[in-house]
Motif scaffolding. Sequence first.
Motif, short mmCIF file in Angstrom:
data_model
loop_
_atom_site.label_atom_id
_atom_site.label_comp_id
_atom_site.label_asym_id
_atom_site.label_seq_id
_atom_site.Cartn_x
_atom_site.Cartn_y
_atom_site.Cartn_z
N MET A 17 0.85 -1.20 0.00
CA MET A 17 0.00 0.00 0.00
C MET A 17 0.88 1.25 0.00
N ILE A 18 0.58 2.18 -0.89
CA ILE A 18 1.29 3.46 -0.93
C ILE A 18 0.38 4.52 -0.33
N ARG A 19 0.76 5.00 0.84
CA ARG A 19 0.01 6.08 1.48
C ARG A 19 0.78 7.37 1.24
N LEU A 20 0.16 8.28 0.51
CA LEU A 20 0.83 9.51 0.09
C LEU A 20 0.09 10.72 0.63
N PHE A 21 0.83 11.64 1.19
CA PHE A 21 0.24 12.91 1.62
C PHE A 21 0.80 14.01 0.74
N ALA A 22 -0.08 14.78 0.10
CA ALA A 22 0.34 15.84 -0.81
C ALA A 22 0.47 17.15 -0.03
N ALA A 23 1.69 17.67 0.02
CA ALA A 23 1.96 18.93 0.72
C ALA A 23 1.67 20.11 -0.20
N VAL A 24 0.42 20.19 -0.60
CA VAL A 24 -0.09 21.28 -1.43
C VAL A 24 -1.49 21.59 -0.94
N ASN A 25 -2.05 22.68 -1.39
CA ASN A 25 -3.44 22.97 -1.07
C ASN A 25 -4.33 21.91 -1.72
N GLY A 26 -5.08 21.19 -0.90
CA GLY A 26 -5.91 20.12 -1.41
C GLY A 26 -6.95 20.55 -2.42
N GLU A 27 -7.21 21.86 -2.51
CA GLU A 27 -8.14 22.36 -3.52
C GLU A 27 -7.65 21.99 -4.92
N VAL A 28 -6.34 21.93 -5.11
CA VAL A 28 -5.77 21.63 -6.42
C VAL A 28 -6.13 20.20 -6.85
N LEU A 29 -6.19 19.29 -5.90
CA LEU A 29 -6.50 17.91 -6.23
C LEU A 29 -7.94 17.74 -6.66
N SER A 30 -8.84 18.58 -6.14
CA SER A 30 -10.25 18.44 -6.47
C SER A 30 -10.60 19.03 -7.82
N GLY A 31 -9.80 19.96 -8.32
CA GLY A 31 -10.08 20.56 -9.63
C GLY A 31 -9.21 21.77 -9.88
N LEU A 32 -9.15 22.19 -11.15
CA LEU A 32 -8.32 23.34 -11.52
C LEU A 32 -9.00 24.67 -11.26
N GLY A 33 -10.33 24.66 -11.21
CA GLY A 33 -11.05 25.90 -10.98
C GLY A 33 -10.69 26.96 -12.00
N GLY A 34 -10.38 28.15 -11.54
CA GLY A 34 -10.02 29.23 -12.45
C GLY A 34 -8.52 29.40 -12.60
N SER A 35 -7.74 28.40 -12.20
CA SER A 35 -6.28 28.52 -12.25
C SER A 35 -5.79 28.75 -13.67
N THR A 36 -4.77 29.60 -13.80
CA THR A 36 -4.15 29.84 -15.11
C THR A 36 -2.72 29.33 -15.15
N THR A 37 -2.26 28.66 -14.11
CA THR A 37 -0.87 28.22 -14.05
C THR A 37 -0.73 26.74 -14.38
N PRO A 38 0.23 26.37 -15.23
CA PRO A 38 0.45 24.96 -15.54
C PRO A 38 0.97 24.16 -14.36
N THR A 39 1.51 24.82 -13.34
CA THR A 39 1.96 24.10 -12.14
C THR A 39 0.82 23.32 -11.53
N TYR A 40 -0.35 23.96 -11.39
CA TYR A 40 -1.50 23.28 -10.83
C TYR A 40 -1.97 22.14 -11.73
N THR A 41 -1.82 22.33 -13.04
CA THR A 41 -2.22 21.29 -13.98
C THR A 41 -1.44 20.01 -13.72
N ARG A 42 -0.11 20.13 -13.57
CA ARG A 42 0.70 18.94 -13.32
C ARG A 42 0.33 18.28 -11.99
N ILE A 43 0.23 19.08 -10.94
CA ILE A 43 -0.10 18.51 -9.63
C ILE A 43 -1.44 17.78 -9.69
N HIS A 44 -2.43 18.45 -10.26
CA HIS A 44 -3.79 17.88 -10.28
C HIS A 44 -3.83 16.56 -11.05
N PHE A 45 -3.35 16.56 -12.29
CA PHE A 45 -3.51 15.36 -13.11
C PHE A 45 -2.56 14.24 -12.71
#
Length: 376
Positions: free
Chosen positions: A1-29
């Motif tokens: 089992m791989i238990r991973l904690f993402a040290a980012v704002n969890g909002e990014v994992l739920s969706g891109l929203g109005g983000s314009t930065t490709p950084t969030y795109t990589r993290i999210h997908f």
Amino acid sequence: MIRLFAAVNGEVLSGLGGSTTPTYTRIHFLLSELGRHPDVEIRSIRFGQRPRTGLFSLLYNAAARTVAAARSARLIVKDRPLVFFAYPHSMTAVQYRMLFLLCTALQIPTAVDIHDTIEQAHAVGSGTFAVSRRFEAFCMKHATVLIATSQPMWEHTRNKYGISGRQAIIAPNAFDEAFMQRYPGRYTGSNGRFNVCYIGGISRNRGVDLLVDACSVLHERHPCLRLTLLGPYGPGVPPETRERIERSDFIARKEIPREAVPSSLADVDLFVMPYNPHEPYLNYLSPIKIYEYIGTAKPILCTKCASLLDIAEEGGIAYVDYDAGEMMEAIERFIVDPGLRKSASEHLLKSRMQHTWSERAERVYQGIRSSLPGTG
């Protein structure tokens, strides 16, 4: 089992929203696709952030990050998961730098996904970077698992910081399934139309000035040519280039949310990736834009940056030197030769499945399993 904690704002994992930065795109997908594996559990802490419009907003945002970091620390110490940091994004806040130091002190495993290094600020930015060179070196040397977006990026980082005997998971950027859903087949152009497009920041060494020069000359010969620039202005744009863009009747510039990118490219006939390969750092990059171009299966013109050579089947991408004249000649070949455009599209269709986020996540999954005891 791989238990991973993402040290980012969890909002990014739920969706891109109005983000314009490709950084969030990589993290999210990347994390979303990684989480599709039944033996992978991904957790994060979500917290709200306000637009930076005044002192109250700055204080509110800092307080929210601090509370989220404290909750993260409690969870990390209790469960000892693999803690994922996007670099430098995660480290731009002091609270998350402290989390990395905590993990290192307690020997909690960490994964650092290297998007950029400090040289990026000098190559295409203002010269200032949110993370110090000393802390960057500390991250690279102490991370349990390192992920790099290209082999040249990893070799540069390893040599720079003397990281001997280490290997990184090479996981370039990619495109999401929305591109294939929107563009399922071969590109077909329209008579009397030729739209050129560039996605990304408009700043020094990105070659947009050369692209504007080339298209300005070509527009005189081929009035059907239009140039669309989807991105913000940044440092180092020559004033005359900016003025030409804003006053032009055939160049359009705008900024759009990342989630709107796939649907905004329907009328594009040629994508251009004009980065300056004479700037050493730009030979290490894996820009998301080049893979999103591939995702549309539309013709691509690219300068000869080392990390971007041979990423698609031969014939799918046309490469040129960093020269406005050569760029102009190459664009004109695409304008006058529909067969060339058709051939490029066919080649890209054959190879684009190699560049999905699902494929990248599989690389990371296998790399983590082979790197950490008890996950293989």
